[in-house]
Motif scaffolding. Structure first.
Motif, PDB file in Angstrom:
ATOM      1  N   GLU A 327       0.834  -1.212   0.000  1.00  0.00           N
ATOM      2  CA  GLU A 327       0.000   0.000   0.000  1.00  0.00           C
ATOM      3  C   GLU A 327       0.863   1.254   0.000  1.00  0.00           C
ATOM      4  OE1 GLU A 327      -3.160  -0.215  -0.264  1.00  0.00           O
ATOM      5  OE2 GLU A 327      -3.835  -2.135   0.570  1.00  0.00           O
ATOM      6  N   ALA A 328       1.982   1.219   0.721  1.00  0.00           N
ATOM      7  CA  ALA A 328       2.873   2.384   0.790  1.00  0.00           C
ATOM      8  C   ALA A 328       3.457   2.672  -0.595  1.00  0.00           C
ATOM      9  CB  ALA A 328       4.000   2.126   1.783  1.00  0.00           C
ATOM     10  N   LEU A 329       3.806   1.594  -1.292  1.00  0.00           N
ATOM     11  CA  LEU A 329       4.344   1.752  -2.648  1.00  0.00           C
ATOM     12  C   LEU A 329       3.290   2.391  -3.550  1.00  0.00           C
ATOM     13  CD1 LEU A 329       6.496   1.109  -4.868  1.00  0.00           C
ATOM     14  CD2 LEU A 329       5.350  -1.093  -5.157  1.00  0.00           C
ATOM     15  N   ALA A 332       2.955   5.963  -2.744  1.00  0.00           N
ATOM     16  CA  ALA A 332       4.124   6.779  -3.116  1.00  0.00           C
ATOM     17  C   ALA A 332       4.273   6.894  -4.642  1.00  0.00           C
ATOM     18  CB  ALA A 332       5.400   6.178  -2.516  1.00  0.00           C
ATOM     19  N   GLU A 333       4.136   5.764  -5.326  1.00  0.00           N
ATOM     20  CA  GLU A 333       4.446   5.742  -6.768  1.00  0.00           C
ATOM     21  C   GLU A 333       3.212   5.756  -7.655  1.00  0.00           C
ATOM     22  OE1 GLU A 333       7.414   6.169  -7.774  1.00  0.00           O
ATOM     23  OE2 GLU A 333       8.278   6.046  -5.759  1.00  0.00           O
ATOM     24  N   GLY A 334       2.045   5.440  -7.083  1.00  0.00           N
ATOM     25  CA  GLY A 334       0.859   5.314  -7.923  1.00  0.00           C
ATOM     26  C   GLY A 334       0.847   3.935  -8.560  1.00  0.00           C
ATOM     27  N   PRO A 335      -0.246   3.621  -9.284  1.00  0.00           N
ATOM     28  CA  PRO A 335      -0.401   2.269  -9.829  1.00  0.00           C
ATOM     29  C   PRO A 335       0.534   1.958 -11.000  1.00  0.00           C
ATOM     30  CG  PRO A 335      -2.195   3.664 -10.567  1.00  0.00           C
ATOM     31  CD  PRO A 335      -1.409   4.470  -9.569  1.00  0.00           C
ATOM     32  N   GLU A 371       2.471  11.435 -13.123  1.00  0.00           N
ATOM     33  CA  GLU A 371       3.574  11.921 -13.959  1.00  0.00           C
ATOM     34  C   GLU A 371       3.814  10.994 -15.149  1.00  0.00           C
ATOM     35  OE1 GLU A 371       6.817  13.445 -11.465  1.00  0.00           O
ATOM     36  OE2 GLU A 371       5.105  14.790 -11.150  1.00  0.00           O
ATOM     37  N   ARG A 372       3.105   9.887 -15.179  1.00  0.00           N
ATOM     38  CA  ARG A 372       3.347   8.912 -16.229  1.00  0.00           C
ATOM     39  C   ARG A 372       2.582   9.283 -17.488  1.00  0.00           C
ATOM     40  NH1 ARG A 372       7.832   5.909 -14.887  1.00  0.00           N
ATOM     41  NH2 ARG A 372       7.584   4.842 -12.884  1.00  0.00           N
ATOM     42  N   PRO A 373       3.280   9.513 -18.622  1.00  0.00           N
ATOM     43  CA  PRO A 373       2.583   9.890 -19.851  1.00  0.00           C
ATOM     44  C   PRO A 373       1.851   8.701 -20.472  1.00  0.00           C
ATOM     45  CG  PRO A 373       4.942   9.652 -20.261  1.00  0.00           C
ATOM     46  CD  PRO A 373       4.744   9.500 -18.781  1.00  0.00           C
TER      47      PRO A 373
END
Lengths: 431, 431
Positions: A327-329, A332-335, A371-373
């Protein structure tokens, strides 16, 4: 230019020339792809009678008549599909009658058959349906094993014209049962041409086509290239079966690890076979592909032996709760993250008790995710002999990105199963 | 026969007539469906320049030249796709030169562009690629925004011929950027024809076509019917937008609950919109559809707002362990059972916390499952306002049965969402 003379080159008016005429506005305005022409083209090519030309016209009497006259002047056999239905836009009967300059006569036998068809199903027959009993004078009727519209058979100019319904199920059964055997026997069996297709995953056409050793004219062998998103098909055709097989095998060797079949197998069928040979199973966790990967792995008959199950974790929280992704990942990073993909693969492998776990996450678009295009894709595999990850920046629309991701996932598992390194286009994106 | 005169009827040699010539053996032998013709047909029709005919020929210089000469004698605009690639079977350049009786000349500018294209990508240029710089004398070059093969533009007989690459991504970008605008401006904008498509789920063509009130010739309005597995599309076309809309709405009313759109929306898009309007979500449990239902519900952009997740419970034990289907029931009845479908729907609804649960189980074939024959399908829906079940005996091959099942599932939810009774063909099978 001799290399351009192939099994499809017979030249106008030559013996055994076959042409198709496909009728339907829906084909001209792009409502539907011409699957009938593809199906007939494949069957006739395998029978040694490759189609020389396909003409598609709309539901218009004059256009149909003109196309039939032109085709019957060039070809010995003309197969027509479409426009035999009951609705007022179905005018192929009128077009054939106009081309032959004969009247349409109502066929009592067909009429009785139509009434029987509806009676047997306790359906009241719409009056429109009786139009299907109209037959150009001089034409004979071809029975329809699957529907109400009968086919037609008629000599026109130097050609024999066969008219089949446009509904694929009716067209194919009528063609297999009655028309194709008749065409082949008329043609005096020139001997079938053999075909092998080497399929290559994830490499572009120029790379494939520029293999220096290849020659198109070797022993009357013809090589065709077809590039599709994520795949190139190299088709080897000729009448000498041994030569075709030899060239196909040579091509597969030259193409290396990217070639996954010499027999036109689909990538999902190859993965299914590789798993079955190893008594192995797979489970999938999907995000952007939304079920397409599972659908591909269950497309082959008998896939229940190799496919354990799949989870489409579309909502981010499902990735955590159902796949045990940290869950922390996720917070922090999104899916859309390589480690999320890795954890999805191991998570789904464990929860379905499968030999291999396969996972996809990424951005199909049209909107970016954080931030992921759009086009950012991570595909992960987890198995008893290790793990693998593919990171890609794909281009195209939502549908294309989803389909390309499925191919990347299937190929990642395929290469691992046969002990090959993962495909590396040298465009790995930052992780 | 006046009802057969439609927007596609312009008659040979009439002003503004557009024809397509598609080149490629792969189209004739059935390796690939002619998506380029469908795409161009749609774009040109919407621009008010419906395609009058499509001619498909193989990679053969003589066939290409003959097709170009015939089309350019009939039409004012001829759009050619395919055969511009680098490989030796790409001979459309030679075909155009032969038709115009001119030599091929290597274009220095194109040559430089090709070298640049490869240099920019740090790729070594295969020698074959330079063939793409060959241009028939008198033709002008159309830039390719997406690839290496430039397009061509050349006057032939009474027509302007445009040659585009066969690779769809390259063809579409070149057409949209350069060719279509030029064609439309040349044609002097005849004014676009308007089109509305009413789509009908799960009813056969005769039922649709026989609605008595319909008249094809009302106010220059044309009605076309297209039957596909599980769906019929009723296309209303004309130049009077108000009349087209009126007829489409009338058709939708006459067709009743089976009509799910007047704007050519897909069934999955309609379900997505109905869910979004209600701030509702759906989760799916799939057996025979193997992920196809989830893929359909995630096809639309923004579907993450309405789709919670999906589980493909292919292995029978997964239905028990993951969806809480009664193990005793599974043991007694097997996986293909109406109550198993019901429990899958409620189980998946609960485990994903969705407003609605949708489930499929059945026999896609080729082998029966226990006593259940191929084609037996149960689709279940569970929601806050109740449950629904559809039991069907479907016909066709594995792929068709899987796709029809998806349509039955989507339509079951659609009808429930808008307060309609479930579709009942009167062929419910024993439960």
């Amino acid at each position: 230019m001799t290399s351009s003379r192939g099994p499809n080159s017979r030249g106008p008016n030559s013996r055994g020339r076959v042409e198709l005429v496909c009728v339907g506005d829906e084909l001209l305005v792009g409502d539907v792809l011409n699957g009938n022409a593809a199906w007939l083209g494949d069957k006739l090519c395998r029978a040694g009678l490759p189609v020389a030309a396909v003409v598609t016209v709309g539901d218009d009497v004059d256009e149909i008549a003109a196309a039939l006259l032109a085709a019957s002047a060039r070809a010995e056999v003309v197969v027509v599909t479409g426009g035999l239905g009951p609705t007022s836009d179905d005018v192929t009967r009128e077009g054939l009658a106009a081309a032959a300059v004969v009247p349409l006569l109502r066929d009592a036998e067909v009429e009785a058959g139509l009434e029987r068809w509806y009676a047997e199903r306790d359906l009241s027959m719409p009056g429109l349906v009786l139009r299907q009993a109209d037959v150009p004078r001089g034409a004979t009727v071809v029975p329809n094993p699957r529907g109400t519209a009968p086919g037609l058979r008629m000599e026109l100019a130097t050609a024999m014209v066969y008219v089949l319904p446009g509904v694929p199920a009716e067209m194919t059964s009528m063609a297999e049962r009655h028309v194709l055997p008749e065409i082949v026997s008329r043609a005096g069996r020139p001997g079938p041409s053999v075909q092998r297709v080497v399929r290559v995953a994830l490499e572009g056409e120029p790379v494939v086509a520029s293999r220096p050793e290849w020659r198109d004219d070797a022993e009357g062998i013809r090589i065709g290239y077809l590039a599709e998103p994520g795949e190139v098909r190299v088709r080897v055709t000729g009448r000498d079966a041994a030569a075709v097989t030899r060239v196909a095998k040579q091509a597969a060797v030259l193409l290396g690890p990217a070639a996954f079949t010499e027999d036109d197998d689909t990538l999902d069928a190859v993965v299914h076979r590789l798993l079955a040979e190893r008594n192995a199973t797979v489970a999938v966790a999907e995000s952007l592909t939304g079920g397409l990967l599972a659908a591909a792995l269950t497309a082959a008959p008998g896939s229940s032996a190799t496919f354990r199950g799949g989870l489409t974790a579309y909502a981010t929280d499902v990735k955590g709760s159902d796949l045990g992704v940290d869950e922390a990942l996720l917070a922090a990073e999104g899916p859309v993250d390589p480690d999320v993909a890795r954890q999805m693969a191991s998570g789904v492998r464990e929860r379905f008790g499968a030999t291999y776990g396969l996972a996809t996450t990424g951005v199909a678009g049209p909107e970016p995710v954080g931030e992921r295009p759009v086009g950012t894709v991570f595909v992960a595999m987890d198995g008893p002999r290790g793990r693998a990850l593919a990171s890609r920046r794909l281009t195209g629309d939502r549908d294309r990105i989803r389909r390309l991701t499925v191919i990347h996932a299937l190929d990642l598992l395929r290469r691992h199963l046969v002990g090959l390194p993962a495909y590396d286009p040298g465009d790995e994106i930052g992780q």
